[in-house]
Structures are given as structure tokens and as C-alpha cells.
Write a protein that holds these residues in place. Structure first.
Motif, mmCIF file in Angstrom:
data_model
loop_
_atom_site.group_PDB
_atom_site.id
_atom_site.type_symbol
_atom_site.label_atom_id
_atom_site.label_comp_id
_atom_site.label_asym_id
_atom_site.label_seq_id
_atom_site.Cartn_x
_atom_site.Cartn_y
_atom_site.Cartn_z
ATOM 1 N N GLU A 79 19.513 -3.153 -4.485
ATOM 2 C CA GLU A 79 18.293 -2.330 -4.469
ATOM 3 C C GLU A 79 18.261 -1.461 -3.211
ATOM 4 O O GLU A 79 18.518 -1.942 -2.111
ATOM 5 C CB GLU A 79 17.054 -3.230 -4.498
ATOM 6 N N ARG A 80 17.950 -0.192 -3.403
ATOM 7 C CA ARG A 80 17.844 0.758 -2.289
ATOM 8 C C ARG A 80 16.591 1.585 -2.475
ATOM 9 O O ARG A 80 16.417 2.204 -3.528
ATOM 10 C CB ARG A 80 19.028 1.722 -2.324
ATOM 11 N N LEU A 81 15.712 1.627 -1.494
ATOM 12 C CA LEU A 81 14.540 2.494 -1.559
ATOM 13 C C LEU A 81 14.899 3.837 -0.944
ATOM 14 O O LEU A 81 15.460 3.904 0.149
ATOM 15 C CB LEU A 81 13.356 1.848 -0.831
ATOM 16 N N LEU A 82 14.596 4.918 -1.653
ATOM 17 C CA LEU A 82 15.021 6.246 -1.235
ATOM 18 C C LEU A 82 13.889 7.040 -0.603
ATOM 19 O O LEU A 82 14.133 7.991 0.137
ATOM 20 C CB LEU A 82 15.558 7.030 -2.444
ATOM 21 N N THR A 83 12.641 6.706 -0.926
ATOM 22 C CA THR A 83 11.496 7.465 -0.413
ATOM 23 C C THR A 83 10.375 6.501 -0.068
ATOM 24 O O THR A 83 10.400 5.336 -0.471
ATOM 25 C CB THR A 83 10.938 8.447 -1.468
ATOM 26 N N ALA A 84 9.375 6.997 0.640
ATOM 27 C CA ALA A 84 8.156 6.239 0.922
ATOM 28 C C ALA A 84 7.031 7.238 1.110
ATOM 29 O O ALA A 84 7.194 8.238 1.818
ATOM 30 C CB ALA A 84 8.323 5.400 2.185
ATOM 31 N N SER A 85 5.888 7.005 0.471
ATOM 32 C CA SER A 85 4.732 7.863 0.708
ATOM 33 C C SER A 85 3.486 7.193 0.165
ATOM 34 O O SER A 85 3.534 6.086 -0.360
ATOM 35 C CB SER A 85 4.917 9.252 0.078
ATOM 36 N N PHE A 86 2.353 7.900 0.287
ATOM 37 C CA PHE A 86 1.093 7.405 -0.269
ATOM 38 C C PHE A 86 1.236 7.140 -1.757
ATOM 39 O O PHE A 86 0.749 6.148 -2.285
ATOM 40 C CB PHE A 86 -0.018 8.426 -0.010
ATOM 41 N N LEU A 87 1.902 8.048 -2.481
ATOM 42 C CA LEU A 87 2.079 7.855 -3.920
ATOM 43 C C LEU A 87 3.301 8.621 -4.422
ATOM 44 O O LEU A 87 3.231 9.836 -4.622
ATOM 45 C CB LEU A 87 0.817 8.314 -4.683
ATOM 46 N N GLY B 85 0.778 -1.232 0.000
ATOM 47 C CA GLY B 85 0.000 0.000 0.000
ATOM 48 C C GLY B 85 0.810 1.283 0.000
ATOM 49 O O GLY B 85 0.243 2.363 0.138
ATOM 50 N N ARG B 86 2.134 1.170 -0.118
ATOM 51 C CA ARG B 86 2.977 2.367 -0.167
ATOM 52 C C ARG B 86 3.743 2.388 -1.488
ATOM 53 O O ARG B 86 4.018 1.349 -2.073
ATOM 54 C CB ARG B 86 3.987 2.366 0.985
ATOM 55 N N PHE B 87 4.112 3.589 -1.887
ATOM 56 C CA PHE B 87 4.934 3.767 -3.088
ATOM 57 C C PHE B 87 6.336 4.238 -2.681
ATOM 58 O O PHE B 87 6.480 5.026 -1.739
ATOM 59 C CB PHE B 87 4.320 4.835 -4.004
ATOM 60 N N HIS B 88 7.307 3.786 -3.424
ATOM 61 C CA HIS B 88 8.698 4.167 -3.162
ATOM 62 C C HIS B 88 9.395 4.533 -4.468
ATOM 63 O O HIS B 88 9.094 3.946 -5.503
ATOM 64 C CB HIS B 88 9.484 2.997 -2.559
ATOM 65 N N ILE B 89 10.352 5.456 -4.370
ATOM 66 C CA ILE B 89 11.325 5.649 -5.432
ATOM 67 C C ILE B 89 12.582 4.926 -4.975
ATOM 68 O O ILE B 89 12.986 5.053 -3.810
ATOM 69 C CB ILE B 89 11.634 7.146 -5.652
ATOM 70 N N GLY B 90 13.190 4.169 -5.882
ATOM 71 C CA GLY B 90 14.383 3.427 -5.510
ATOM 72 C C GLY B 90 15.374 3.359 -6.654
ATOM 73 O O GLY B 90 15.095 3.804 -7.777
ATOM 74 N N VAL B 91 16.546 2.828 -6.330
ATOM 75 C CA VAL B 91 17.567 2.585 -7.354
ATOM 76 C C VAL B 91 18.106 1.169 -7.177
ATOM 77 O O VAL B 91 18.091 0.619 -6.069
ATOM 78 C CB VAL B 91 18.744 3.594 -7.291
ATOM 79 N N MET B 92 18.529 0.576 -8.274
ATOM 80 C CA MET B 92 19.209 -0.717 -8.228
ATOM 81 C C MET B 92 20.300 -0.701 -9.295
ATOM 82 O O MET B 92 20.280 0.130 -10.204
ATOM 83 C CB MET B 92 18.228 -1.868 -8.490
ATOM 84 N N ARG B 93 21.262 -1.616 -9.126
ATOM 85 C CA ARG B 93 22.264 -1.784 -10.183
ATOM 86 C C ARG B 93 21.568 -2.340 -11.420
ATOM 87 O O ARG B 93 20.469 -2.877 -11.340
ATOM 88 C CB ARG B 93 23.360 -2.743 -9.714
ATOM 89 N N THR B 94 22.234 -2.258 -12.560
ATOM 90 C CA THR B 94 21.582 -2.657 -13.808
ATOM 91 C C THR B 94 21.334 -4.158 -13.875
ATOM 92 O O THR B 94 20.583 -4.613 -14.736
ATOM 93 C CB THR B 94 22.408 -2.205 -15.025
ATOM 94 N N ASP B 95 21.934 -4.927 -12.964
ATOM 95 C CA ASP B 95 21.614 -6.361 -12.890
ATOM 96 C C ASP B 95 20.592 -6.638 -11.789
ATOM 97 O O ASP B 95 20.298 -7.794 -11.483
ATOM 98 C CB ASP B 95 22.886 -7.191 -12.675
ATOM 99 N N GLY B 96 20.057 -5.587 -11.191
ATOM 100 C CA GLY B 96 19.025 -5.747 -10.165
ATOM 101 C C GLY B 96 19.570 -5.840 -8.749
ATOM 102 O O GLY B 96 18.799 -5.856 -7.791
ATOM 103 N N SER B 97 20.878 -5.874 -8.604
ATOM 104 C CA SER B 97 21.457 -5.989 -7.260
ATOM 105 C C SER B 97 21.468 -4.631 -6.557
ATOM 106 O O SER B 97 21.216 -3.600 -7.168
ATOM 107 C CB SER B 97 22.874 -6.565 -7.348
#
Lengths: 446, 176
Positions: free
Chosen positions: A381-389, A367-379
Motif C-alpha cells: 500500500e502506498r498513499l500518493l496524496t493527502a488533503s481535506f478531501l 480526518g484526512r483523505f488520501h488517494i493510494g494504490v495497493m497490489r491486488t492482494d492488498g500488499s
């Protein structure tokens, strides 16, 4: 390129120690002042940017340019400007001597001096950034920019970009524009129009009226054209606009289909986008000069939100072929793709960093949305934000900052633009006149 | 002027007025797609005809039912949806002077472009069902609004459930 984490950590440690000895025993020769982005939280570096010297006709420009330089640098979260009321020395002549002891005494690590002159509608800005401790100009940080007075903010951004680059070792990003969707009206009848602004929210200009829904614009690699989705024909269609003339044309008008989510290839010659036919959405490539259309995915699932790697050889996209949105990478010529997202939840809107090292995305989980980054192979993964949307990240030209849409909940819910750096630090709202969504960063301006 | 001709004229006016009218996106419900109190500005809902007249758009919208709802992130037609669409199909088969645009919509729980694709899937599910019930494909067209035109604005399941919809919007004319 990003430094290996261990080296980064050592560098931070060294910087922290350097800061300590600076006040305690200012005798030994110092390393040049340096901030390493992507590292653990560090104290902002104290700097001094005394008001630039008016060398003739500059009037208020000198003061305004100094303010924008300070705002750019402080806005990164990596610098803290020491206000002029704490300064001991004044800089009254650009080429006069600098009393470094006075700047050391207030603990400024970097001093930026400048001068502005105006003749007619021409403005010239010159500056020097000093390593206060060593009493030397930072290598390459003594430059002059000239242009029209109308572009005075760009001069300030260019000064700040040089200072930022010299101290962080990263590319600058202040002298850039952001295209976005300006919103008005109630949630069930939202009016949307394309707008463009400086990266910091200044100098807004509107590119379309509010008569048709417009969505998710993107700048061309040269910053001279835009791709976006418009309902101008009555149906969603990918549209190309020349930014200078504001002339636009609808691409790929095949009856019974819908086209959306267009993005440029790194050479600017191709648009990749989604084409929906009979309820099924796949990714296609359109040669913008020849009009040749190539289908890149062929699956009964939804394939959308494509984004080229900066070398143009691969495309990252989202697909719900596994049952829910996940992120895949395929060759630029098309193909099955390899799934790279593997955590809990749904992953969408992947965007390849201009530096090639990360993919930014939107994640939905519990039920939450996040902006995140990951390496180009998917490794990693880091979520940078969290909010309703939170959704739709876009990379700053240096690949170290992201901007995205954040929307609040409920009937009065509104969209706004936010930025955060790739370590999750420095989350802040970008000032806009009204609600705004779907930002897309331009390249660094020439 | 015959009643039918009057209706056509009014429908044409409504079509124009609908450009900035949120009711265009299926907010009419029982009031009919032309219940244009707000942005449309004083347009008489009788333009849709008398809901007691079984050949009117108002009858289709209110008695037959112009919309079906979907589960979260799904485009499968529920038994209830199939029943409504069967009635839509038989109405359309009896009233061949109308064409329809099927609008697919999503709730706000999703990214913008994915929701566009999801709305298209929903609209296509309705279109395919109507075609399977004998409605000529040439009379049907689809469009997706994704999450751009919610009917209900709250951020709770009660609203989301109504927003995950496909609305069959009639227009006079045999084809689209």
C-alpha cells in the motif's frame, strides 16, 4: 508489466550514470535514452522539440502542434523541453540532415522533428524522434498521422504518445478523453452536469444540462458509451448514454429501489452497480443486451463501488461489513469476497488498474483523505496524496497516472480535478472552466 | 374554494417550484419546507398552511418536527429521534391525506457513493420506524441524496451534525 523493483532501481542507476557520462565524455556508444516509471525520483530528461516544419498550408497548426507535444511530454514530469532560444540549429526541412553536434551541445538527449501539411480540411503530421547521442531515430519513432484539421490536437497527442512510449517503455495516454461532472452554484444547491474533455482539459463538451444531479460517470471499454448515476427520474438511477448521439436510457427502474455506482465489464456487455432496497445496498450485474439481472453480493452491509479486473474474472468493491469501509475482491460471478485492505482507517472507491497490477483507492484516516494504490492482494500500500478531501481515483489508459477529485473545505469549498503518477510524483491540477468532480478516463483513442 | 383545496393547489405549485429549490432538501426548518426566499422565488409559505392548524404541513414541519439527526457513519435512531418519529407517526395516522418521501442525507466526510448508501440506510431506518408505528408502507417512499445536498455548508462538526439527517417531506395524496 511492471518490472521487479530491484531491476527498476538498477535501471535508474544506469540512467543516472549515463546522464553523467553524457556531458563528461561523449565518446562511448550509449544505451538509448530511457526513463523507468515507478522508480525513485530522477531528473527530467532534456529534450528538444523545435517547431514543426510547415510543408504547405499548415499555417499556425505546426506551431500549435509542437506546443501540445511539448506540453504533453513536460506534463509527465519526466521531460524538460529545451526552449528554441537555446537551440543552435534550426530544423527547416523535415528530410534535411540533422546536425547532431548542435543538439548534443545543448545537452538534448532526444530530438523530435516534425512536419505538418494541410490540404482542405485534411491535416498530415509526420515526425521523427532521435536519440541525439547515437544520431539515430529511436526504433519505431518515425511515423505519419493524417486526419481532419479539427482533430489537430489528437495528432499532437499521438506524436507525444509515441515519444513517451519509446522512452519509458510504457503505453501512451495523451490521446484520451476524460468524462467528469462540471459543477456550479452554492454548496447546498450544487448544479451538476456531465462533461467530457481531452485528458489535459482542452475541448470541453457538455453532455447533459444541469436540471438533474448526475454522479460518477464511467466510459465503456470502447469509449463509445457512458454509465452514470442520474436523478433525472426524481430518484437515483443508473443511466446509459451513447456518446455519439447523446441518447440516454435509464436502466433498472424498480420502484422503491435506488441504483447507483455503475461500471462496465471489460467486454462492455455488462454493468455492475449497487442496488439499494429497504436501506440495504448490494452489488448486482445487469446484462446490457438481455436485461438479465444477477445479484452478486447478499449481505446486510453496504456493498458498493465495484470495479472489474481487466481480465473480467474478478470484481473489487468496498463493503462496511467489518464495521467500516474496507476493500474486498470477489469472483465476477459473485460471492463472499476476500478482504484485501488492512491498514488503519477506511478504504473505498477501489479501481482496478487497466494493467491489472494495482488497485487505486480512497482512504480516510484521522480526518484526512488520501488517494493510494495497493497490489491486488492488498500488499505494498502506498498513499500518493493527502488533503481535506481527495476521492475517486481513475486510471490513465496506461495504468501509470491517476486522476481524482480534490475538494476544499468550508462554505466556499469547491471541487477540482487533479492528477498524480503512481509513484506520487507530479501532483497537479487539471485546468477546467469551473469546479469539477468525478473524473473517469477513457481508453486510449484508436 | 375550501382552504384545503387552496392548500392542495399551492402545494402542487410548490412541488413544481421545488425542482431547483434547495429548501426542497429540508432547509426550511422552522420556516417550513416552502420558505422559498431564494431559488423558489417569492412563494408564500402559507401554502403549507397555518402552523397553528394541526392538520397543516407547516404544523408537521414546525411543531411535530420533520427531521431526525444521526451520529457519524450511523443510521441508528437515537431516543430523541424515536420520540420525534413517534410524533410523526401519530400525526400521519391522524392525517391520512398525506404521503411522505423520506430523504436521507450524509455529511461530507465520506466518499460519494458510500454516502448515497448511508443516506438510504438512514431514510430506511425512519421508514421502518414509521411503519412499525402503524403508518401504511404505501404512503412512504425513500430517497438518498448522500452528501449532495448539505443543509449547512461549513466543514465543522456543528454543520456536519445538522447534515446527517433524514427529513420527512410531506405531499398531498394518500400514496407515493
Amino acid at each position: 508489466m511492471m518490472r521487479p523493483m530491484r531491476a527498476t532501481f538498477r535501471a535508474v542507476l544506469a540512467l543516472a550514470l549515463g546522464l553523467c557520462t553524457l556531458t563528461a565524455a561523449p565518446v562511448l556508444a550509449q544505451e538509448p535514452p530511457r526513463i523507468v516509471i515507478g522508480s525513485a525520483v530522477i531528473e527530467p530528461m532534456p529534450i528538444a522539440v523545435p517547431t514543426f516544419v510547415d510543408e504547405g498550408g499548415a499555417g499556425d497548426y505546426a506551431r500549435q502542434i509542437s506546443k501540445v507535444v511539448i506540453s504533453d511530454l513536460e506534463g509527465t514530469g519526466f521531460f524538460r523541453n529545451i526552449g528554441e532560444d537555446a537551440h543552435i540549429s534550426r530544423i527547416t526541412s523535415f528530410d534535411g540532415g540533422v546536425a547532431f553536434e548542435d543538439w548534443k551541445a545543448i545537452n538534448a538527449q532526444v530530438l523530435v522533428t516534425g512536419a505538418v501539411s494541410v490540404a482542405g480540411d485534411r491535416i498530415t503530421v509526420k515526425f521523427r524522434a532521435y536519440d541525439v547521442f547515437n544520431g539515430q531515430v529511436l526504433d519505431g519513432a518515425a511515423l505519419q498521422f493524417a486526419g481532419t484539421t479539427q482533430g489537430w490536437r489528437r495528432m499532437a497527442h499521438k506524436v507525444a504518445d509515441v515519444v513517451y512510449s519509446k522512452i519509458t517503455g510504457e503505453g501512451g495516454y495523451f490521446d484520451s478523453r476524460v468524462v467528469f461532472v462540471s459543477e456550479s452554484g452554492p454548496k447546498n444547491a450544487r448544479l451538476k452536469r456531465l462533461a467530457v474533455m481531452d485528458y489535459d482539459g482542452a475541448n470541453v463538451a457538455y453532455l447533459t444540462d444541469s436540471n438533474s444531479i448526475v454522479l460518477a460517470p464511467r466510459f465503456s471499454p470502447a469509449g463509445d458509451r457512458l454509465l452514470y448515476t442520474s436523478y433525472e427520474t426524481g430518484f437515483p438511477r443508473i443511466t446509459l448514454m451513447d456518446v455519439g448521439s447523446m441518447k440516454r436510457r435509464t436502466l433498472e427502474e424498480q420502484p422503491g429501489t435506488m441504483t447507483f455506482a455503475p461500471r462496465f465489464s471489460p467486454d462492455g456487455g455488462t454493468a455492475v452497480f449497487s442496488l439499494e432496497r429497504g436501506g440495504n445496498t448490494d452489488i448486482y450485474a445487469l446484462n446490457l443486451s438481455s436485461g438479465q439481472l444477477t445479484q452478486l453480493t447478499n449481505a446486510p452491509s453496504i456493498e458498493t463501488a465495484p470495479s472489474f479486473s481487466p481480465d473480467g474474472r474478478q470484481i473489487v468493491f468496498e463493503s462496511d461489513r467489518s464495521g467500516a469501509q474496507q476493500i474486498y475482491v470477489m469472483p465476477a460471478g459473485g460471492g463472499e469476497g476476500t478482504r484485501i485492505s488492512s491498514g488503519k482507517g477506511r478504504y473505498g472507491t477501489p479501481v482496478w488498474s487497466p494493467r491489472g497490477d494495482y488497485i487505486a483507492f480512497t482512504k480516510q484516516n484521522e480526518g484526512r483523505f488520501h488517494i493510494g494504490v495497493m497490489r491486488t492482494d492488498g500488499s505494498e500500500e502506498r498513499l500518493l496524496t493527502a488533503s481535506f478531501l481527495d476521492e475517486g481515483p481513475t486510471w490513465a489508459p496506461n495504468g501509470r497516472v491517476l486522476m481524482f477529485t480534490r475538494e476544499t473545505s468550508g462554505g466556499g469549498g469547491q471541487a477540482s480535478l487533479w492528477s498524480v503518477d503512481i509513484t506520487g510524483r507530479n501532483l497537479k491540477q487539471i485546468p477546467t472552466d469551473g469546479p469539477a468532480s468525478d473524473p473517469a478516463w477513457s481508453p486510449l483513442l484508436p | 374554494m375550501t382552504l384545503a383545496a387552496k392548500s392542495l393547489l399551492l402545494i402542487a405549485v410548490l412541488g413544481l417550484a421545488a425542482c431547483n429549490n434547495p429548501d426542497r432538501y429540508g432547509a426550511g426548518g422552522a420556516g417550513g419546507a416552502g420558505g422559498a426566499g431564494g431559488a423558489g422565488g417569492g412563494i408564500d409559505t402559507t401554502g403549507l398552511g397555518d402552523p397553528n392548524n394541526p392538520t397543516s404541513i407547516a404544523y408537521f414541519n414546525q411543531r411535530v418536527g420533520d427531521r431526525v439527526l444521526f451520529a457519524v457513519d450511523q443510521s441508528t435512531l437515537s431516543p430523541e429521534a424515536r420520540s420525534i418519529l413517534s410524533a410523526q407517526a401519530s400525526w400521519l395516522n391522524q392525517n391520512s391525506g398525506y404521503a411522505a418521501i423520506i430523504e436521507g442525507h450524509a455529511d461530507e466526510q465520506g466518499t460519494r457513493e458510500y454516502n448515497l448508501a448511508l443516506g438510504a440506510r438512514r431514510a430506511a431506518a425512519v421508514q421502518n420506524f414509521l411503519i412499525s408505528q402503524g403508518v401504511a408502507a404505501s404512503r412512504l417512499r425513500t430517497i438518498s441524496y448522500g452528501k449532495e445536498r448539505p443543509l449547512e455548508v461549513c466543514s465543522e462538526e456543528a454543520c456536519y451534525a445538522k447534515n446527517r439527517r433524514a427529513v420527512t417531506v410531506l405531499s398531498a395524496g394518500a400514496g407515493v
